[in-house]
Design a protein around this motif. Structure first.
Motif, PDB file in Angstrom:
ATOM      1  N   LYS A  73     -47.100  25.038 -19.476  1.00 25.31           N
ATOM      2  CA  LYS A  73     -47.400  26.985 -19.798  1.00 25.31           C
ATOM      3  C   LYS A  73     -46.181  27.473 -20.154  1.00 25.31           C
ATOM      4  N   GLU A  92     -45.367  29.157 -23.868  1.00 26.84           N
ATOM      5  CA  GLU A  92     -44.901  30.643 -23.967  1.00 26.84           C
ATOM      6  C   GLU A  92     -43.424  30.626 -24.453  1.00 26.84           C
ATOM      7  N   ALA A  95     -42.679  36.044 -22.763  1.00 23.45           N
ATOM      8  CA  ALA A  95     -44.142  35.884 -23.048  1.00 23.45           C
ATOM      9  C   ALA A  95     -44.896  35.235 -21.836  1.00 23.45           C
ATOM     10  N   THR A  96     -46.056  35.757 -21.638  1.00 25.93           N
ATOM     11  CA  THR A  96     -46.809  35.308 -20.580  1.00 25.93           C
ATOM     12  C   THR A  96     -48.494  35.007 -20.690  1.00 25.93           C
ATOM     13  N   ILE A  97     -48.704  33.823 -20.447  1.00 24.35           N
ATOM     14  CA  ILE A  97     -50.146  33.321 -20.516  1.00 24.35           C
ATOM     15  C   ILE A  97     -51.162  34.084 -19.619  1.00 24.35           C
ATOM     16  N   TYR A 147     -56.878  31.540 -20.523  1.00 26.52           N
ATOM     17  CA  TYR A 147     -57.029  30.456 -21.557  1.00 26.52           C
ATOM     18  C   TYR A 147     -58.180  29.915 -21.320  1.00 26.52           C
ATOM     19  N   ILE A 190     -52.004  35.814 -24.711  1.00 26.53           N
ATOM     20  CA  ILE A 190     -50.510  36.006 -24.295  1.00 26.53           C
ATOM     21  C   ILE A 190     -50.063  37.454 -24.527  1.00 26.53           C
TER      22      ILE A 190
END
Length: 343
Positions: A89, A93, A181-183, A186, A201
């Motif tokens: 992850k 990102e 940046a962050t997921i 998904y 994201i």
């Protein structure tokens, strides 16, 4: 007895005719058996193990077992269902934040990639993985083989880092960018050798729940059992922006910032964002820096330069019309006026 006629009408017994064919005309000697034995086909030796060639030269030189022991690697054991681990992850990102769209085959040929990889994946205070945390010496020095291995793990493609053949890389000299940046969520499609991830994201300055911009990101992962990114490498990444921005209102607004630089060729003034009027004051509307296009008002540079050359420190107020010529987000502003505020 079965008979047949010869060419002039005489009747010749079939048995005699056959003998003539075999012995030749006028020769009564019977042929001895002339059939040669058929040689048996050669049987290839298939007992030897097939030679496997790896992408990393040192893997081939040492052999996979010795290579893994030297670098502290364990072959990844894949679970029955795909799992987006924390290391994977974080890597996705970081790759999205600093590279955006890319294909690994092209990325490794980019002249800037090696320095970007070192800066953003090895000397980034906001990025790490288990391998970096557990296999780098206490003095935080990475050798050439380790750098090449982590890069190979990230992209699935080998490139050499000969510049670190003698001088090791000190990853304690770390820094970070302003944005993260962050997921958010998904979906994953796990095939035989690849996994396709479709992720939402969010990007913002620092760490917060309210994202400044959002994106739908498509990532293709290649299974790579010797990758330190939990058995995967990023083969490609693409995205489209899904951010909902503020609509223009046709009114005059103000943004405040500290002067940073002047691009004489393009006639741009660069400012570091301080704040804006209440109606547009949002980090979704403004990033850490913004640009002011003064091509229609070159006198604005003279105004700024006059104040910058003084002994007083100034913050600047830039006025502009929020319309289709100045849409949000306000990365580039065409101003209607500029003023200086002494601090």
């Amino acid at each position: 007895m079965i008979t047949a006629k010869n060419g002039i009408g005489r009747i010749i017994p079939i048995s005699i005719m056959a003998s003539m064919i075999l012995t030749g005309c006028g020769n009564t000697t019977e042929l001895e058996g002339t059939t040669e034995p058929v040689p048996e086909p050669e049987v290839q030796n298939t007992s030897e193990e097939e030679t496997i060639t790896y992408d990393i030269p040192l893997m081939n030189e040492l052999g996979i077992d010795a290579y893994c022991e030297k670098l502290g690697i364990k072959e990844y054991e894949y679970p029955s269902e795909f799992e987006l681990t924390e290391d994977l992850k974080n890597t996705i990102e970081t790759a999205f934040l600093y590279e955006g769209e890319f294909i690994s085959d092209d990325l490794i040929n980019d002249t800037e990639w090696k320095s970007t990889f070192v800066d953003r994946f090895l000397q980034n205070s906001w990025y790490s993985n288990d391998y970096l945390a557990n296999n780098i010496s206490d003095d935080c020095l990475m050798d050439k083989d380790q750098i090449e291995y982590v890069q190979y793990s990230t992209t699935g493609k080998y490139i050499s880092f000969d510049e670190y053949a003698t001088d090791k890389l000190d990853i304690s000299h770390a820094s970070s960018g302003f944005n993260t940046a962050t997921i958010i969520d998904y979906e994953a499609d796990d095939q035989d050798d690849t996994v396709t991830i479709i992720a939402n994201i969010g990007v913002c300055e620092g760490i917060k729940e309210d994202y400044d911009s959002t994106y739908e990101v498509s990532v293709i992962l290649l299974k790579n059992p010797y990758s330190c990114i939990d058995g995967y490498s990023i083969d490609s990444l693409s995205y489209k922006e899904t951010t909902s921005y503020q609509e223009p209102d046709g009114k005059e607004h103000w943004v405040f910032g500290d002067f940073v630089d002047y691009n004489e060729e393009q006639q741009y003034l660069e400012f570091e964002y301080s704040y804006a009027d209440d109606e547009i004051n949002s980090e979704r509307n403004f990033s850490h820096f913004f640009t002011v296009d003064i091509s229609e008002h070159p006198e604005f540079y003279d105004f700024v330069k006059e104040h910058e050359d003084s002994d007083t420190y100034y913050n600047y107020e830039i006025a502009f019309i929020f319309d289709e010529n100045n849409p949000a987000p306000f990365d580039m502003i065409k101003p209607t006026g500029i003023d200086a505020i002494s601090l």
